[in-house]
Design an enzyme around this catalytic site. Structure first.
Site, PDB file in Angstrom:
ATOM      1  N   PRO A   2      51.410  53.395  30.370  1.00 36.07           N
ATOM      2  CA  PRO A   2      50.060  53.039  29.914  1.00 36.07           C
ATOM      3  C   PRO A   2      49.083  52.954  31.084  1.00 36.07           C
ATOM      4  O   PRO A   2      49.424  52.480  32.164  1.00 36.07           O
ATOM      5  CB  PRO A   2      50.266  51.661  29.274  1.00 36.07           C
ATOM      6  CG  PRO A   2      51.713  51.597  28.927  1.00 36.07           C
ATOM      7  CD  PRO A   2      52.411  52.401  29.980  1.00 36.07           C
ATOM      8  N   GLU A   3      47.868  53.448  30.872  1.00 34.65           N
ATOM      9  CA  GLU A   3      46.833  53.361  31.880  1.00 34.65           C
ATOM     10  C   GLU A   3      45.830  52.289  31.473  1.00 34.65           C
ATOM     11  O   GLU A   3      46.003  51.603  30.461  1.00 34.65           O
ATOM     12  CB  GLU A   3      46.179  54.731  32.081  1.00 34.65           C
ATOM     13  CG  GLU A   3      47.158  55.761  32.647  1.00 34.65           C
ATOM     14  CD  GLU A   3      46.476  56.990  33.183  1.00 34.65           C
ATOM     15  OE1 GLU A   3      45.323  56.890  33.663  1.00 34.65           O
ATOM     16  OE2 GLU A   3      47.085  58.077  33.137  1.00 34.65           O
ATOM     17  N   LYS A  61      45.749  47.705  35.810  1.00 35.46           N
ATOM     18  CA  LYS A  61      46.765  47.735  34.750  1.00 35.46           C
ATOM     19  C   LYS A  61      47.610  46.467  34.728  1.00 35.46           C
ATOM     20  O   LYS A  61      48.613  46.404  34.033  1.00 35.46           O
ATOM     21  CB  LYS A  61      47.640  48.979  34.927  1.00 35.46           C
ATOM     22  CG  LYS A  61      46.885  50.277  34.674  1.00 35.46           C
ATOM     23  CD  LYS A  61      47.744  51.499  34.862  1.00 35.46           C
ATOM     24  CE  LYS A  61      47.805  51.938  36.298  1.00 35.46           C
ATOM     25  NZ  LYS A  61      48.472  53.251  36.475  1.00 35.46           N
ATOM     26  N   ARG A 301      53.538  65.322  40.462  1.00 32.71           N
ATOM     27  CA  ARG A 301      52.965  65.301  39.120  1.00 32.71           C
ATOM     28  C   ARG A 301      52.191  66.606  38.932  1.00 32.71           C
ATOM     29  O   ARG A 301      52.500  67.607  39.542  1.00 32.71           O
ATOM     30  CB  ARG A 301      52.048  64.080  38.953  1.00 32.71           C
ATOM     31  CG  ARG A 301      52.816  62.769  38.913  1.00 32.71           C
ATOM     32  CD  ARG A 301      51.876  61.592  38.732  1.00 32.71           C
ATOM     33  NE  ARG A 301      51.688  60.871  39.980  1.00 32.71           N
ATOM     34  CZ  ARG A 301      50.977  59.764  40.087  1.00 32.71           C
ATOM     35  NH1 ARG A 301      50.386  59.244  39.029  1.00 32.71           N
ATOM     36  NH2 ARG A 301      50.854  59.140  41.243  1.00 32.71           N
TER      37      ARG A 301
END
Length: 318
Positions: A2-3, A61, A301
């Site tokens: 989750p961001e 976060k 990534r």
């Protein structure tokens, strides 16, 4: 993972349901989910039972709930000393449920709350992959004297684990000048700076690509060449993309991300760059140009850019 928008969706939901309520009981069904609480299960439960949740606060976060050890849960002359920290990991969920609702398959911790008419009485931590967890942490004064993060009350304290990170773009105390100074002092690529939590917090891979696309900036642009107008456009793009994600309830590539009511977000349907490799750039297409979104390897990534409206910089820093 989750961001920021996903964590903010959870924070807003929790603030509505748990703020000013007293914890009446705690059941730890899987001690692995409180492994970050070094003093063990009994101490974890002892710190929570009979405490009142004063607020739900987020910086970047990081998400925490300051706890008052009296029945009032109000801000007085004595500020709270501890907080319940929630780390969602890759699959952690904080769900509000009524006691009669059957336990979820991967329920790890159940927190019972003082009854309030029309509100669920249990906060449940569910985590399939067990990368997340709950723990009690100390609160420390904020270096700038401002609120610890985005919350409903301006408590000038921050969870110890979050004290090292910069403010995020949705924080009312976020400083563009501080951000610009830090960016200009770095000798790195622009996306690397965006992902550096000591420069600006809460931005992950998805929203970095989306903000850079909106700002028409390439991820490898050297930060020391960034003009003030470029930086201002980028910060505005970050704010815009995150607010759009909030309005949609977050980005759900993983069905395990849900808000406190168990609903998924829909912002993934509105992404312009991330995950769009091989597709037409919507902005170029609208301008009558033909450009295909490219995917490139970046820090183990991926980065997604438009080669036309985000041209590769000379002397880029990859």
């Amino acid at each position: 993972m989750p961001e920021l928008p996903e964590v903010e969706v959870v924070r807003r939901g929790l603030a509505r349901w748990v703020r000013s309520r007293t914890i009446t009981g705690v059941d730890v069904l899987d001690s692995r989910s409180i492994r970050r609480h070094a003093l063990g299960t009994e101490d974890f439960i002892g710190n929570l039972e009979h405490a009142t949740v004063m607020d739900v606060v987020r910086r970047g976060k990081f998400l925490w709930m300051p706890l008052a050890m009296d029945s009032l849960g109000s801000v007085g002359s004595t500020l709270p000393k501890v907080a319940l920290m929630a780390h969602l990991g890759m699959s952690g969920q904080l769900l509000m449920q009524d006691p009669h609702v059957p336990d979820e398959k991967h329920l790890k911790v159940r927190i019972s709350l003082s009854p309030v008419e029309g509100m669920p009485e249990q906060l449940r931590f569910v985590d399939q992959r067990i990368f997340g967890g709950l723990f009690v942490t100390s609160l420390v004064p904020t270096p700038d004297g401002g609120p610890g993060g985005l919350g409903e009350t301006p408590l000038p304290e921050i969870a110890d684990e979050a004290s090292h990170i910069a403010r995020d773009p949705l924080d009312p105390y976020f400083s563009f000048e501080a951000f610009y100074r830090k960016v200009k002092s770095r000798k790195t690529g622009l996306k690397r700076a965006l992902l550096d939590q000591s420069v600006i917090s809460g931005i992950g891979n998805i929203y970095a690509d989306e903000a850079l696309w909106r700002a028409r900036l390439h991820y490898a642009r050297p930060t020391d060449t960034l003009r003030r107008s470029d930086a201002a456009r980028l910060v505005q793009a970050v704010e815009d993309v995150m607010n759009a994600a909030l309005a949609a309830g977050g980005t759900s590539f993983d069905s395990l991300y849900v808000n406190v009511n168990g609903d998924s977000g829909y912002f993934a349907r509105s992404l312009n760059a991330y995950g769009r490799a091989g597709e037409l750039c919507s902005r170029c297409e609208a301008a009558g140009l033909h450009s295909i979104i490219k995917r490139e390897q970046f820090m183990n990534r991926s980065s997604y850019t438009c080669p036309v409206c985000q041209p590769r910089p000379r002397n880029g820093r990859w």
